[in-house]
Scaffold this motif. Structure first.
Motif, PDB file in Angstrom:
ATOM      1  N   ALA A   1      -4.877 -20.737  32.409  1.00  0.00           N
ATOM      2  CA  ALA A   1      -6.083 -20.104  31.647  1.00  0.00           C
ATOM      3  C   ALA A   1      -7.300 -20.583  32.720  1.00  0.00           C
ATOM      4  O   ALA A   1      -8.118 -19.691  32.826  1.00  0.00           O
TER       5      ALA A   1
ATOM      6  N   TYR B   1      -9.717 -17.709  31.844  1.00  0.00           N
ATOM      7  CA  TYR B   1      -9.606 -17.173  30.389  1.00  0.00           C
ATOM      8  C   TYR B   1      -9.500 -18.392  29.441  1.00  0.00           C
ATOM      9  O   TYR B   1      -8.999 -19.500  30.039  1.00  0.00           O
TER      10      TYR B   1
ATOM     11  N   HIS C   1      -6.050 -17.078  24.617  1.00  0.00           N
ATOM     12  CA  HIS C   1      -5.747 -15.748  25.176  1.00  0.00           C
ATOM     13  C   HIS C   1      -4.728 -15.713  26.078  1.00  0.00           C
ATOM     14  O   HIS C   1      -3.775 -14.799  26.114  1.00  0.00           O
TER      15      HIS C   1
END
Length: 86
Positions: free
Chosen positions: A47, A52, A56
């Motif tokens: 991530a 992100y 997510h």
């Protein structure tokens, strides 16, 4: 049992089918699964690297695994998937 030639062939075919199924996922799903399962990276690391949030990427991983499961179910009992270079 692990070195049984039939078992080795079965494992190789399963791995090949997984790679072929993975190729049917979108690029982000592919990247997340490969980095998580092949390269043993954490969801947090993936991530952060991809910019992100971890939540997510966790959802992307779950969605991708569900898609893979469905793809592999669909080919079960059918002709083997075509070979690909890995």
């Amino acid at each position: 049992e692990q070195n049984n030639p039939e078992r080795l062939i079965e494992r190789r075919e399963t791995a090949q089918n997984c790679w072929i199924a993975c190729a049917q996922l979108d690029p982000l799903e592919q990247e997340v699964l490969i980095r998580y399962f092949v390269h043993d990276e954490s969801l947090v690391t993936i991530a952060e690297d991809l910019k992100y949030c971890r939540c997510h990427i966790s959802r992307v991983k779950s969605r991708a695994l569900n898609k893979l499961q469905q793809i592999l179910r669909d080919v079960e009992g059918e002709e083997p998937l075509p070979a690909i270079e890995v």
